[in-house]
Design a protein around this motif. Structure first.
Motif, PDB file in Angstrom:
ATOM      1  N   GLN A  61      -8.607  58.005  -0.813  1.00 31.64           N
ATOM      2  CA  GLN A  61      -8.994  58.684   0.165  1.00 31.64           C
ATOM      3  C   GLN A  61      -7.759  59.316   0.749  1.00 31.64           C
ATOM      4  O   GLN A  61      -6.819  58.696   1.027  1.00 31.64           O
ATOM      5  CB  GLN A  61      -9.794  57.718   1.150  1.00 31.64           C
ATOM      6  CG  GLN A  61     -10.928  57.166   0.941  1.00 31.64           C
ATOM      7  CD  GLN A  61     -11.478  55.990   2.009  1.00 31.64           C
ATOM      8  OE1 GLN A  61     -11.284  55.039   1.627  1.00 31.64           O
ATOM      9  NE2 GLN A  61     -11.993  56.442   2.894  1.00 31.64           N
ATOM     10  N   ALA A  62      -7.951  60.574   1.099  1.00 30.23           N
ATOM     11  CA  ALA A  62      -6.619  61.231   1.838  1.00 30.23           C
ATOM     12  C   ALA A  62      -6.561  60.993   3.457  1.00 30.23           C
ATOM     13  O   ALA A  62      -5.524  61.010   4.056  1.00 30.23           O
ATOM     14  CB  ALA A  62      -6.735  62.872   1.563  1.00 30.23           C
ATOM     15  N   SER A  63      -7.717  60.467   3.885  1.00 32.96           N
ATOM     16  CA  SER A  63      -7.786  60.184   5.346  1.00 32.96           C
ATOM     17  C   SER A  63      -8.798  59.188   5.554  1.00 32.96           C
ATOM     18  O   SER A  63      -9.832  59.022   4.818  1.00 32.96           O
ATOM     19  CB  SER A  63      -8.166  61.480   6.048  1.00 32.96           C
ATOM     20  OG  SER A  63      -9.441  61.902   5.775  1.00 32.96           O
ATOM     21  N   TRP A  96       5.306  54.960   8.754  1.00 35.39           N
ATOM     22  CA  TRP A  96       4.530  55.832   9.671  1.00 35.39           C
ATOM     23  C   TRP A  96       5.273  56.863   9.858  1.00 35.39           C
ATOM     24  O   TRP A  96       6.317  57.206  10.263  1.00 35.39           O
ATOM     25  CB  TRP A  96       4.153  54.858  10.950  1.00 35.39           C
ATOM     26  CG  TRP A  96       3.433  55.728  12.004  1.00 35.39           C
ATOM     27  CD1 TRP A  96       2.267  56.468  11.890  1.00 35.39           C
ATOM     28  CD2 TRP A  96       3.700  55.667  13.133  1.00 35.39           C
ATOM     29  NE1 TRP A  96       1.828  56.870  12.860  1.00 35.39           N
ATOM     30  CE2 TRP A  96       2.535  56.783  13.987  1.00 35.39           C
ATOM     31  CE3 TRP A  96       4.798  55.501  14.210  1.00 35.39           C
ATOM     32  CZ2 TRP A  96       2.848  57.200  15.215  1.00 35.39           C
ATOM     33  CZ3 TRP A  96       4.761  55.789  15.547  1.00 35.39           C
ATOM     34  CH2 TRP A  96       3.763  56.737  16.122  1.00 35.39           C
ATOM     35  N   LEU A  97       4.559  58.043   9.797  1.00 37.54           N
ATOM     36  CA  LEU A  97       5.212  59.249   9.954  1.00 37.54           C
ATOM     37  C   LEU A  97       4.719  60.327  10.863  1.00 37.54           C
ATOM     38  O   LEU A  97       3.564  61.296  10.886  1.00 37.54           O
ATOM     39  CB  LEU A  97       4.965  60.478   8.607  1.00 37.54           C
ATOM     40  CG  LEU A  97       5.199  59.422   7.183  1.00 37.54           C
ATOM     41  CD1 LEU A  97       4.866  60.333   6.135  1.00 37.54           C
ATOM     42  CD2 LEU A  97       6.631  58.995   7.189  1.00 37.54           C
ATOM     43  N   GLY A 147      -1.970  59.190  12.592  1.00 36.76           N
ATOM     44  CA  GLY A 147      -0.831  60.012  11.931  1.00 36.76           C
ATOM     45  C   GLY A 147      -0.927  59.536  10.584  1.00 36.76           C
ATOM     46  O   GLY A 147      -1.759  58.893   9.974  1.00 36.76           O
ATOM     47  N   ARG A 148      -0.047  60.072   9.829  1.00 39.20           N
ATOM     48  CA  ARG A 148       0.223  59.767   8.342  1.00 39.20           C
ATOM     49  C   ARG A 148       0.831  58.627   8.301  1.00 39.20           C
ATOM     50  O   ARG A 148       1.898  58.265   8.630  1.00 39.20           O
ATOM     51  CB  ARG A 148       0.798  61.349   7.737  1.00 39.20           C
ATOM     52  CG  ARG A 148      -0.059  62.429   7.743  1.00 39.20           C
ATOM     53  CD  ARG A 148       0.501  63.379   6.779  1.00 39.20           C
ATOM     54  NE  ARG A 148       1.954  63.773   7.228  1.00 39.20           N
ATOM     55  CZ  ARG A 148       3.041  63.906   6.618  1.00 39.20           C
ATOM     56  NH1 ARG A 148       3.106  63.324   5.403  1.00 39.20           N
ATOM     57  NH2 ARG A 148       4.330  64.013   7.213  1.00 39.20           N
ATOM     58  N   TYR A 149       0.530  58.013   7.190  1.00 38.54           N
ATOM     59  CA  TYR A 149       1.302  56.852   6.399  1.00 38.54           C
ATOM     60  C   TYR A 149       1.508  56.930   5.160  1.00 38.54           C
ATOM     61  O   TYR A 149       0.764  57.628   4.165  1.00 38.54           O
ATOM     62  CB  TYR A 149       0.265  55.392   6.703  1.00 38.54           C
ATOM     63  CG  TYR A 149       0.257  54.980   8.174  1.00 38.54           C
ATOM     64  CD1 TYR A 149       0.853  54.042   8.695  1.00 38.54           C
ATOM     65  CD2 TYR A 149      -0.712  55.829   9.039  1.00 38.54           C
ATOM     66  CE1 TYR A 149       0.539  53.573   9.879  1.00 38.54           C
ATOM     67  CE2 TYR A 149      -1.033  55.350  10.319  1.00 38.54           C
ATOM     68  CZ  TYR A 149      -0.301  54.265  10.863  1.00 38.54           C
ATOM     69  OH  TYR A 149      -0.499  53.933  12.115  1.00 38.54           O
ATOM     70  N   GLU A 160       7.398  56.219  -6.634  1.00 41.49           N
ATOM     71  CA  GLU A 160       6.375  56.963  -6.364  1.00 41.49           C
ATOM     72  C   GLU A 160       5.487  56.659  -5.320  1.00 41.49           C
ATOM     73  O   GLU A 160       5.790  55.591  -4.653  1.00 41.49           O
ATOM     74  CB  GLU A 160       5.152  57.140  -7.699  1.00 41.49           C
ATOM     75  CG  GLU A 160       5.828  57.230  -9.134  1.00 41.49           C
ATOM     76  CD  GLU A 160       5.885  58.841  -9.080  1.00 41.49           C
ATOM     77  OE1 GLU A 160       5.390  59.424  -8.319  1.00 41.49           O
ATOM     78  OE2 GLU A 160       6.874  59.138  -9.925  1.00 41.49           O
ATOM     79  N   SER A 161       5.095  57.662  -4.380  1.00 41.14           N
ATOM     80  CA  SER A 161       4.373  57.482  -3.089  1.00 41.14           C
ATOM     81  C   SER A 161       3.279  58.372  -2.936  1.00 41.14           C
ATOM     82  O   SER A 161       3.010  59.449  -3.734  1.00 41.14           O
ATOM     83  CB  SER A 161       5.437  57.512  -2.015  1.00 41.14           C
ATOM     84  OG  SER A 161       5.570  59.273  -1.878  1.00 41.14           O
ATOM     85  N   ILE A 162       2.334  58.105  -2.221  1.00 41.83           N
ATOM     86  CA  ILE A 162       1.167  58.878  -1.619  1.00 41.83           C
ATOM     87  C   ILE A 162       1.140  58.705  -0.057  1.00 41.83           C
ATOM     88  O   ILE A 162       1.888  57.958   0.536  1.00 41.83           O
ATOM     89  CB  ILE A 162      -0.135  58.413  -2.201  1.00 41.83           C
ATOM     90  CG1 ILE A 162      -0.578  56.960  -2.042  1.00 41.83           C
ATOM     91  CG2 ILE A 162      -0.122  58.704  -3.630  1.00 41.83           C
ATOM     92  CD1 ILE A 162      -1.229  56.591  -0.807  1.00 41.83           C
ATOM     93  N   THR A 163       0.500  59.444   0.665  1.00 43.26           N
ATOM     94  CA  THR A 163       0.321  59.628   2.007  1.00 43.26           C
ATOM     95  C   THR A 163      -1.332  59.383   2.309  1.00 43.26           C
ATOM     96  O   THR A 163      -2.277  60.075   1.582  1.00 43.26           O
ATOM     97  CB  THR A 163       0.896  60.901   2.747  1.00 43.26           C
ATOM     98  OG1 THR A 163       0.257  62.076   2.206  1.00 43.26           O
ATOM     99  CG2 THR A 163       2.189  60.893   2.682  1.00 43.26           C
TER     100      THR A 163
END
Length: 362
Positions: A61-63, A96-97, A147-149, A160-163
């Protein structure tokens, strides 16, 4: 020739000069278990090649959407291709971004050891429902958690990472001071929203509100320090009638010197907002006392908006709120209850000796 001269000298130092072919095959073993070498027959740029094992980090899930006060899970999973024969010690870092700000740490974990930070301390944990599951569980969601994490998985040289975007279901409303329009600097706008059980809206929240029909011709602060306002019906005085509908932006403003209104965001509340039945109208002081005698508090503006938008509160009676304003919520527009659209009607900030009803919060 040169090699013949160097070999005795290197041998005296305990070193061996390998043939070029042998040197190209030297592999360096790092304690994280990955082997790599600089391939001399590559394209000459000195790229590092791993031994065929690659780390993947994914989220289905992107959100994610949730309600204030609830718990939410931000999905994050990792795996290797090809699969490893033995488990590895990996480290995960959740951050947290917030908009236009440096990322803030939420949690760092390795094995059974973990540490959470700031306002997230004691509210977050890793789900770990299956191998490779590093999903973040956040309890008791707060307004400012939106917000974005970023989920960052680190394994030695691999990173490697995802948001994942966290959205709170709520409502955006314009707010101005009882001293008048355009009286709030950025810090004042933050405080004004907080005083009304709300937070400064993000750009994404204001955009969603505009997309759902919010039209407001007064500029207000947003959480990223920009000043904007939403227009669905272009007209003179609101950016001009020749511009398309959208968000009008003043861009970044000086957070101390410049003054505007605010756009606040309110999410669901744990209690309930209700219009207090009273045989007589009340001035502001009497309204405060009436709610207290009913085992409640006078409602805040953000609470009234949340009750209107999220629970369908509909009442065609003007009532005092905690900031000294007088408003009433309409979900089904009708004659003698204001404009033909649903909304929270406002009488502004009348003199506090005037008589109205009151909205309480319990």
């Amino acid at each position: 020739m040169l090699g013949g001269l160097l070999r005795p000298l290197l041998a005296a130092c305990g070193l061996v000069l390998l043939p070029a072919a042998a040197a190209a095959a030297v592999r360096f073993n790092y304690n994280n278990g990955f082997y790599y070498h600089d391939v001399s027959n590559g394209n000459g740029n000195g790229e590092i090649y791993f031994n065929g094992v690659r780390l993947f980090v994914e989220s289905p899930q992107a959100s994610v959407s949730a309600t204030r006060g609830s718990s939410v899970t931000l999905p994050c999973h990792f795996h290797y291709e090809p699969e490893l024969s033995a488990p590895r010690r990996t480290r995960v870092k959740w951050s947290w971004l917030p908009a236009n700000a440096v990322g803030e740490p939420v949690m760092v974990a390795m094995g059974n050891r973990h540490r959470s930070y700031g306002g997230f301390r004691g509210r977050v944990r890793l789900r770990r429902s299956a191998p490779g599951d590093l999903s973040l569980v956040i309890n008791e969601l707060r307004l400012n958690d939106t917000g974005r994490y970023r989920c960052e998985v680190i394994d030695g040289l691999e990173d490697e990472s995802i948001t994942v975007e966290l959205e709170l279901r709520g409502v955006v409303f314009p707010y101005y001071s009882d001293k008048g329009r355009y009286r709030l600097n950025f810090l004042g706008a933050q405080q004004a929203c907080q005083d009304q059980d709300a937070a400064l809206a993000t750009f994404e929240q204001l955009f969603t509100a505009w997309d759902e029909g919010l039209d407001w011709c007064n500029a207000g602060w947003l959480a990223d320090g920009t000043v904007q306002y939403p227009i669905t019906a272009p007209r003179d005085g609101c950016g001009g009638s020749d511009l398309a509908p959208g968000l009008r932006s003043y861009g970044q403003r000086h957070r101390l010197l410049h003054r505007f209104d605010a756009f606040c965001f309110s999410a669901s509340i744990k209690g309930s907002v209700y219009f207090l039945a009273s045989p007589t109208k009340l001035n502001f002081t009497e309204a405060l006392q009436a709610c207290a005698e009913n085992s409640s508090h006078i409602a805040k503006v953000g609470q009234l908006y949340a009750a209107w938008r999220l629970t369908g509160l509909d009442r065609c009676d003007a009532g005092w709120l905690a900031d000294g304003s007088v408003r009433y919520p309409i979900t089904k527009a009708r004659v003698n209850c204001g404009p033909p659209e649903p909304g929270v009607r406002s009488f502004g900030f009348p003199p506090r000796h005037q008589k109205f009803g009151v909205y309480c919060y319990r």
